[in-house]
Design an enzyme around this catalytic site. Structure first.
Site, mmCIF file in Angstrom:
data_model
loop_
_atom_site.group_PDB
_atom_site.id
_atom_site.type_symbol
_atom_site.label_atom_id
_atom_site.label_comp_id
_atom_site.label_asym_id
_atom_site.label_seq_id
_atom_site.Cartn_x
_atom_site.Cartn_y
_atom_site.Cartn_z
ATOM 1 N N CYS A 1 0.831 -1.212 0.000
ATOM 2 C CA CYS A 1 0.000 0.000 0.000
ATOM 3 C C CYS A 1 0.863 1.258 0.000
ATOM 4 O O CYS A 1 1.428 1.631 1.028
ATOM 5 C CB CYS A 1 -0.916 -0.027 1.222
ATOM 6 S SG CYS A 1 -1.946 1.439 1.375
ATOM 7 N N CYS B 1 -0.336 4.107 2.222
ATOM 8 C CA CYS B 1 -0.135 3.849 3.649
ATOM 9 C C CYS B 1 1.341 3.993 4.046
ATOM 10 O O CYS B 1 1.667 4.546 5.089
ATOM 11 C CB CYS B 1 -0.567 2.431 4.007
ATOM 12 S SG CYS B 1 -2.143 1.953 3.317
ATOM 13 N N ASP B 2 2.236 3.467 3.229
ATOM 14 C CA ASP B 2 3.624 3.304 3.668
ATOM 15 C C ASP B 2 4.652 4.141 2.909
ATOM 16 O O ASP B 2 5.830 4.143 3.275
ATOM 17 C CB ASP B 2 4.015 1.817 3.571
ATOM 18 C CG ASP B 2 3.184 0.958 4.519
ATOM 19 O OD1 ASP B 2 2.744 1.499 5.550
ATOM 20 O OD2 ASP B 2 2.967 -0.225 4.222
HETATM 21 C C1 LIG Z 1 0.149 -3.978 4.754
HETATM 22 C C2 LIG Z 1 -0.978 -2.980 4.780
HETATM 23 C C3 LIG Z 1 -0.782 -1.771 5.400
HETATM 24 C C4 LIG Z 1 -1.823 -0.844 5.439
HETATM 25 N N1 LIG Z 1 -1.607 0.343 6.072
HETATM 26 C C5 LIG Z 1 -2.612 1.236 6.139
HETATM 27 C C6 LIG Z 1 -2.408 2.489 6.793
HETATM 28 O O1 LIG Z 1 -1.312 2.776 7.297
HETATM 29 N N2 LIG Z 1 -3.451 3.355 6.823
HETATM 30 C C7 LIG Z 1 -4.665 3.083 6.233
HETATM 31 O O2 LIG Z 1 -5.579 3.902 6.325
HETATM 32 N N3 LIG Z 1 -4.875 1.919 5.603
HETATM 33 C C8 LIG Z 1 -3.891 1.000 5.522
HETATM 34 N N4 LIG Z 1 -4.080 -0.179 4.855
HETATM 35 C C9 LIG Z 1 -5.376 -0.409 4.191
HETATM 36 C C10 LIG Z 1 -6.423 -0.825 5.242
HETATM 37 O O3 LIG Z 1 -5.894 -1.866 6.006
HETATM 38 C C11 LIG Z 1 -7.721 -1.256 4.555
HETATM 39 O O4 LIG Z 1 -8.199 -0.231 3.722
HETATM 40 C C12 LIG Z 1 -8.771 -1.572 5.608
HETATM 41 O O5 LIG Z 1 -8.313 -2.559 6.503
HETATM 42 C C13 LIG Z 1 -10.068 -2.074 4.952
HETATM 43 O O6 LIG Z 1 -10.947 -2.364 5.973
HETATM 44 P P1 LIG Z 1 -12.172 -3.371 5.786
HETATM 45 O O7 LIG Z 1 -12.817 -3.436 7.113
HETATM 46 O O8 LIG Z 1 -12.976 -2.956 4.623
HETATM 47 O O9 LIG Z 1 -11.529 -4.766 5.388
HETATM 48 P P2 LIG Z 1 -10.350 -5.640 5.977
HETATM 49 O O10 LIG Z 1 -9.458 -4.903 6.880
HETATM 50 O O11 LIG Z 1 -9.780 -6.311 4.780
HETATM 51 O O12 LIG Z 1 -11.124 -6.739 6.853
HETATM 52 C C14 LIG Z 1 -11.876 -7.738 6.231
HETATM 53 C C15 LIG Z 1 -12.426 -8.647 7.309
HETATM 54 O O13 LIG Z 1 -13.329 -9.576 6.700
HETATM 55 C C16 LIG Z 1 -13.125 -10.838 7.275
HETATM 56 N N5 LIG Z 1 -13.619 -11.867 6.357
HETATM 57 C C17 LIG Z 1 -13.243 -12.128 5.078
HETATM 58 N N6 LIG Z 1 -13.919 -13.219 4.623
HETATM 59 C C18 LIG Z 1 -14.730 -13.618 5.637
HETATM 60 C C19 LIG Z 1 -15.663 -14.675 5.805
HETATM 61 N N7 LIG Z 1 -15.911 -15.581 4.860
HETATM 62 N N8 LIG Z 1 -16.320 -14.791 6.972
HETATM 63 C C20 LIG Z 1 -16.115 -13.889 7.964
HETATM 64 N N9 LIG Z 1 -15.235 -12.863 7.860
HETATM 65 C C21 LIG Z 1 -14.552 -12.746 6.722
HETATM 66 C C22 LIG Z 1 -11.629 -10.902 7.564
HETATM 67 O O14 LIG Z 1 -11.367 -11.856 8.576
HETATM 68 C C23 LIG Z 1 -11.380 -9.464 8.052
HETATM 69 O O15 LIG Z 1 -11.630 -9.389 9.424
HETATM 70 C C24 LIG Z 1 -3.068 -1.133 4.814
HETATM 71 C C25 LIG Z 1 -3.259 -2.367 4.189
HETATM 72 C C26 LIG Z 1 -2.240 -3.294 4.173
HETATM 73 C C27 LIG Z 1 -2.454 -4.628 3.505
#
Ligand SMILES: Cc1cc2nc3c(=O)[nH]c(=O)nc-3n(C[C@H](O)[C@H](O)[C@H](O)COP(=O)(O)OP(=O)(O)OC[C@H]3O[C@@H](n4cnc5c(N)ncnc54)[C@H](O)[C@@H]3O)c2cc1C
Length: 335
Positions: A136, A139-140
């Protein structure tokens, strides 16, 4: 035989979107269960420092931020199931969510299953993620001020990220496996004309090297030596993998509309074609993909769910029958 649990709201996913939904739904005194999934806490649990989430002037570790959000949701009564949803059935007025042999019925569902970054799956990559390798740029990128870095990919997002990274890095090398970039012409022009960006075509990454931080890449030039390719070593401090994301939406095929990449399509802000099923976070938002935007849409989905539930007329027969049985027995074995 399934064991039945009846809930007002079920949230699928426990990243920033799902947990924010749970905080709002719990605080609205709606009986709320979060099915946390294979990655409790979501994508931020695999990163270290998060510096752009508002409210943490000195930054906060990703896992700590997510642990705080979970505790906040629990404080308002949300219950957690640390397991995966295995199937859904959105055919009736009551939505069914299956977790192996457990059946959760909910009047409203918030889908917040996120998207997973695609990785190269080469030796060293997993070990060095968060230690020089990132998925990302937004992010980084900031951590690579004045450093020499590379980005791998060839589509519009990869090129956009390459341009973004030039704000920080001293030099950005774009590594692309084929002889042509896939990105739009305008993006290609911007990248090819940028003084800080060099493009290396027909180059694949074989291995990421370094013990505790990324130090170099082992590259293969696929054009040379009759396809076997010439191997070289490339010293650098950062690598951004921008080869795409895969939304976690297989479960919803046949129930909800998706675009070509599998991202859910929303109606209005958070709605879907199915009344009572709402969507939040990266599972539909392929554009911003940030914790704060995911949390924001989680908030909207919970508020929309709350409004929907207020308007929902008392459901007839089938629900009352279930209630009678539940009065005799805390849980019900459903047929
Ligand atoms: C390495 C990295 C660093 C990052 N750093 C930053 C940062 O510094 N700042 C920032 O703003 N953003 C950052 N991001 C981006 C940020 O993490 C995402 O935009 C954010 O987490 C998205 O949130 P979400 O809740 O939509 O999904 P996610 O965080 O992807 O969560 C998805 C959830 O769905 C669950 N799930 C999936 N399938 C199923 C299923 N079948 N049954 C039940 N649960 C399920 C998973 O277990 C998880 O808990 C980073 C991403 C990465 C990969």
């Amino acid at each position: 035989m399934e064991q039945l649990h009846q809930k007002r709201v079920v949230v699928i996913g426990s990243g920033p979107a799902g947990l924010t939904s749970a905080i709002y739904a719990g605080r609205a005194e709606l009986d709320t269960t979060v099915i946390a999934g294979f990655q409790p806490g979501g994508q931020l649990t695999i990163t270290s420092e998060v510096e752009n989430y508002p409210g943490f002037a000195e930054g906060i570790q990703g896992p700590e931020l997510m642990e705080n959000m979970r505790r906040q949701a629990e404080r308002f009564g949300a219950k957690f199931v640390d397991d995966n949803v295995t199937a859904v059935d959105f055919s009736g007025p009551v939505h069914k969510i299956f977790v192996e042999d457990q059946l959760y019925e909910a009047d409203a569902v918030v889908i917040a299953t996120g998207a997973s970054a695609l990785w190269l799956n080469v030796p060293g990559e997993q070990r060095l993620r968060g230690r020089g390798i990132s998925g990302c740029a937004t992010c980084d990128g900031f951590f690579f001020r004045g450093k020499e870095i590379a980005i791998v990919g060839g589509g519009d997002s990869a090129l956009e990220e390459a341009l973004y990274l030039t704000r920080f890095a001293s030099k950005v090398t774009l590594l692309h496996r084929s002889a042509k970039l896939r990105a739009s012409r305008i993006m290609q022009e911007r990248v090819l004309n940028h003084p800080k960006i060099e493009v290396r075509y027909e180059t694949t990454i074989e291995e990421a090297l370094g013990e505790n931080k990324l130090e170099a890449l082992r590259l293969r030039n696929t054009r040379t030596s009759a396809g076997r390719g010439e191997i070289s070593q490339f010293a650098l401090e950062g690598l951004f993998v921008a080869i795409g994301h895969r939304p976690n939406t297989d479960l919803f095929k046949g129930w909800l509309e998706m675009n070509e990449q599998g991202y859910l399509i929303v109606e209005g802000e958070t709605g879907t074609k199915i009344p009572g099923v709402f969507v939040a976070g990266d599972v539909f938002d392929y554009r911003y993909r940030q914790a704060i935007t995911a949390a924001g849409s989680g908030c909207k989905a919970a508020l929309d769910a709350e409004k929907y539930l207020e308007q929902l007329v008392e459901r007839p027969i089938e629900r009352q029958t279930v209630r009678l049985v539940l009065e005799q027995n805390d849980t019900l074995l459903a047929v």
